[in-house]
Every structure is written in C-alpha cells, then in structure tokens.
Design a protein around this motif. Structure first.
Motif, mmCIF file in Angstrom:
data_model
loop_
_atom_site.group_PDB
_atom_site.id
_atom_site.type_symbol
_atom_site.label_atom_id
_atom_site.label_comp_id
_atom_site.label_asym_id
_atom_site.label_seq_id
_atom_site.Cartn_x
_atom_site.Cartn_y
_atom_site.Cartn_z
ATOM 1 N N GLY A 1 0.810 -1.207 0.000
ATOM 2 C CA GLY A 1 0.000 0.000 0.000
ATOM 3 C C GLY A 1 0.845 1.259 0.000
ATOM 4 O O GLY A 1 0.526 2.238 -0.704
ATOM 5 N N LEU A 2 1.923 1.272 0.759
ATOM 6 C CA LEU A 2 2.809 2.441 0.788
ATOM 7 C C LEU A 2 3.486 2.642 -0.562
ATOM 8 O O LEU A 2 3.624 3.784 -1.034
ATOM 9 N N LEU A 3 3.887 1.538 -1.184
ATOM 10 C CA LEU A 3 4.521 1.638 -2.500
ATOM 11 C C LEU A 3 3.540 2.183 -3.544
ATOM 12 O O LEU A 3 3.862 3.098 -4.306
ATOM 13 N N VAL A 4 2.351 1.624 -3.562
ATOM 14 C CA VAL A 4 1.341 2.091 -4.516
ATOM 15 C C VAL A 4 0.946 3.536 -4.194
ATOM 16 O O VAL A 4 0.703 4.341 -5.109
ATOM 17 N N GLY A 5 0.888 3.882 -2.904
ATOM 18 C CA GLY A 5 0.570 5.257 -2.530
ATOM 19 C C GLY A 5 1.595 6.243 -3.051
ATOM 20 O O GLY A 5 1.247 7.352 -3.470
ATOM 21 N N LEU A 6 2.871 5.851 -3.037
ATOM 22 C CA LEU A 6 3.911 6.712 -3.599
ATOM 23 C C LEU A 6 3.688 6.933 -5.092
ATOM 24 O O LEU A 6 3.776 8.063 -5.594
ATOM 25 N N LEU A 7 3.375 5.864 -5.804
ATOM 26 C CA LEU A 7 3.100 5.983 -7.236
ATOM 27 C C LEU A 7 1.842 6.821 -7.484
ATOM 28 O O LEU A 7 1.798 7.627 -8.431
ATOM 29 N N ALA A 8 0.831 6.648 -6.628
ATOM 30 C CA ALA A 8 -0.396 7.435 -6.775
ATOM 31 C C ALA A 8 -0.130 8.909 -6.542
ATOM 32 O O ALA A 8 -0.692 9.778 -7.226
ATOM 33 N N GLY A 9 0.740 9.220 -5.575
ATOM 34 C CA GLY A 9 1.095 10.616 -5.329
ATOM 35 C C GLY A 9 1.805 11.238 -6.514
ATOM 36 O O GLY A 9 1.546 12.393 -6.872
ATOM 37 N N ILE A 10 2.708 10.469 -7.141
ATOM 38 C CA ILE A 10 3.406 10.979 -8.330
ATOM 39 C C ILE A 10 2.414 11.232 -9.463
ATOM 40 O O ILE A 10 2.463 12.272 -10.138
ATOM 41 N N ALA A 11 1.510 10.283 -9.682
ATOM 42 C CA ALA A 11 0.519 10.446 -10.755
ATOM 43 C C ALA A 11 -0.385 11.637 -10.482
ATOM 44 O O ALA A 11 -0.693 12.425 -11.397
ATOM 45 N N ALA A 12 -0.818 11.803 -9.229
ATOM 46 C CA ALA A 12 -1.680 12.930 -8.880
ATOM 47 C C ALA A 12 -0.947 14.256 -9.054
ATOM 48 O O ALA A 12 -1.530 15.256 -9.501
ATOM 49 N N PHE A 13 0.328 14.287 -8.710
ATOM 50 C CA PHE A 13 1.120 15.507 -8.901
ATOM 51 C C PHE A 13 1.188 15.884 -10.375
ATOM 52 O O PHE A 13 1.018 17.050 -10.745
ATOM 53 N N LEU A 14 1.446 14.896 -11.235
ATOM 54 C CA LEU A 14 1.546 15.180 -12.668
ATOM 55 C C LEU A 14 0.233 15.746 -13.213
ATOM 56 O O LEU A 14 0.224 16.712 -13.985
ATOM 57 N N VAL A 15 -0.882 15.145 -12.791
ATOM 58 C CA VAL A 15 -2.180 15.628 -13.261
ATOM 59 C C VAL A 15 -2.467 17.025 -12.723
ATOM 60 O O VAL A 15 -2.888 17.928 -13.461
ATOM 61 N N ALA A 16 -2.236 17.215 -11.422
ATOM 62 C CA ALA A 16 -2.514 18.527 -10.820
ATOM 63 C C ALA A 16 -1.641 19.612 -11.437
ATOM 64 O O ALA A 16 -2.103 20.730 -11.690
ATOM 65 N N HIS A 17 -0.378 19.301 -11.689
ATOM 66 C CA HIS A 17 0.538 20.301 -12.242
ATOM 67 C C HIS A 17 0.200 20.629 -13.689
ATOM 68 O O HIS A 17 0.201 21.798 -14.089
ATOM 69 N N LEU B 1 2.443 13.603 -2.635
ATOM 70 C CA LEU B 1 3.154 12.393 -2.213
ATOM 71 C C LEU B 1 2.772 12.005 -0.785
ATOM 72 O O LEU B 1 2.561 10.823 -0.489
ATOM 73 N N ALA B 2 2.682 13.000 0.097
ATOM 74 C CA ALA B 2 2.318 12.700 1.488
ATOM 75 C C ALA B 2 0.907 12.125 1.570
ATOM 76 O O ALA B 2 0.668 11.127 2.268
ATOM 77 N N VAL B 3 -0.024 12.736 0.849
ATOM 78 C CA VAL B 3 -1.399 12.241 0.862
ATOM 79 C C VAL B 3 -1.475 10.856 0.228
ATOM 80 O O VAL B 3 -2.172 9.959 0.726
#
Length: 272
Positions: A15-31, A94-96
């Motif tokens: 879950g922590l690993l996937v959460g890190l990837l999800a944070g990166i993906a969310a950052f790219l979309v938000a940016h 990433l934190a979220v």
C-alpha cells in the motif's frame, strides 16, 4: 513451516509503494491540468486587490492552504509560486498518496475473508471503490474545491468543518452499506444486495447533504475558471484513487496467487 503470505505487513508495504506511485501520478495531473487555472485565479485575486484601498490589503488564506499577503508587511516567510506549484505541490500529493495507500492497505487486509466469497483481490477492489466514493467523490459533490479568490477568509474554518462532518457521515454510511450488502448476499444474491445497499447509501447521504448548510461564496468569480479548476481537482482525486485501487488490487492478487501456490505445495508434500 512456511510463513503466511497474506499478512497486514505485506498489505501495508504494498500500500505504501502504490501510494507513492499514486502521489506521483496525482502531482503530474494537478501540475499539468490544474495549475494554469490556479494561476488564473491568483491573477484575478491580485487584480482585485490592486483595485482595493491600501488599508484593505491584508493577508488572508485560501482553501488550497496557501497564504498570500497583498500589503507591504515584513517579517513573514514568503514562498514563491514556483516553489508552491512544484516542490510544495509534489510534497503534498506524495504525502497524501502514501498516507492513503497505507490506510487503504490496512483496511483491505482487515476485510479479507469478511466480504462473502470475494477473493482478497476482489475485496481490495471493493475497499478502494467504496473509499473513493465515500471519502472523495461524495464530499466533493457537496463541498467542491475552490480556487484562490473564492470564499470568505472569515468562514474558512466553518466551511472546513462542514466538509469533514459530511465526509465522516459518508464514510460511516458507506461502511454500513457494505455490511448490509454482505448480510443480504446469501439471501437475495449479489446483484440485489448491492443495489439495495447502494440505494440505502444514496438516500441517507442525500438526506444528510440536504440538511447540511450550502456554501455559496463564489460572488462574481468567472464561472468558466471555477468549472475548470473544480474539474481539474476532481480529476486529480480520481487519478490518485484509481492508481491506488488498481495498483493495490493487482499486487494483492499476485500475493494471493503466491499464497495459493504455497498451500498447494504444502498439500502435495503432505500427500507424498
């Protein structure tokens, strides 16, 4: 003796690993999708501040957590927009993402074997779907995100309280709806159980949403900018939860296959 594979620790690590990837993906979309609309909102805010009398240019906070000062005050630490839209945004997503991934994994581990005949991967997918709807989507529909220059700074605490109160109700009702579906599963079948539980969730949440106060502090803010900002915010949320759900479901499915293979080998060895 072979150690168990489907442990809470195994779920948490994934879950922590996937959460890190999800944070990166969310950052790219938000940016890439949302930041241009944030910039437009800040431009409108600064233009309005420039037209206001000098004594009204006081610091105030926005719903996105950033604080800007339009006066000539000193002593405060200023963070540039370049840092906010890059390092600050990346740190937040990433934190979220990691936090949500860990929580989602622990919940998924706790419900394994408790959702009827669903496999661990299937129950993980249910947890992710219910989590997205109850934690993110439904509260957003009632109290959507607002860009800078929208909303009264004096009511931000009250509006935040409304949001989290509705989110808490949505999560509790979502959990109860899942429990109801599980109880009805054997008696009515999967389809009927899901329809009844989903219908009960919608009725209760819609009723609570109608009772809670409605926040309307948009004023004369351009409707198109507001719409694009909220669409980008929802897309960012959906991206994070999609990566969490799909990624964790896939990893749990592979973990379950390893567990079944280990059980099969033990059974074969015991039969010899």
């Amino acid at each position: 003796m072979t150690k168990p594979v489907l442990t809470a620790r195994a779920f948490l690590v994934r879950g922590l690993l996937v959460g890190l990837l999800a944070g990166i993906a969310a950052f790219l979309v938000a940016h890439q999708v949302g930041e241009s609309h944030v910039e437009r909102a800040i431009e409108l805010e600064e233009a309005g501040a420039a037209e206001a009398p000098a004594d009204e240019a006081e610091p105030h906070s926005h719903d996105d957590g950033a604080t800007h000062s339009h006066g000539d005050e000193g002593g405060g630490t200023e963070v540039s927009r370049d840092n906010q839209r890059t390092f600050g945004l990346a740190t937040g997503t990433l934190a979220v993402g990691v936090a949500l991934g860990g929580i989602l994994a622990l919940v998924a581990a706790a419900v394994v074997g408790r959702l009827g005949r669903l496999s661990p991967a299937q129950s993980t997918a249910v947890v992710a779907l219910v989590g997205f709807v109850a934690v993110a989507l439904v509260p957003f529909l009632k109290y959507p995100a607002t860009p800078p220059a929208v909303g009264n700074a004096e009511t931000i605490g009250e509006r935040t309280g409304y949001y989290f109160a509705f989110q808490l109700v949505s999560v509790i009702v979502g959990v109860l709806a899942v429990a109801l579906a599980v109880r009805l599963w054997e008696r009515l079948g999967a389809f009927e159980a899901v329809v009844i539980a989903a219908g009960a969730y919608v009725v209760v949440v819609a009723t609570v949403g109608a009772v809670l106060p409605t926040v309307n502090e948009v004023g004369d803010f351009p409707a198109d900018t507001l719409w694009f900002f909220r669409r980008a915010s929802l897309l960012t949320l959906a991206t994070m939860w999609a990566v969490l759900g799909v990624g964790l479901t896939g990893l749990v499915g592979r973990l379950h296959q390893r567990d079944r293979a280990a059980v099969g080998r033990r059974q074969l060895a015991a039969s010899l």
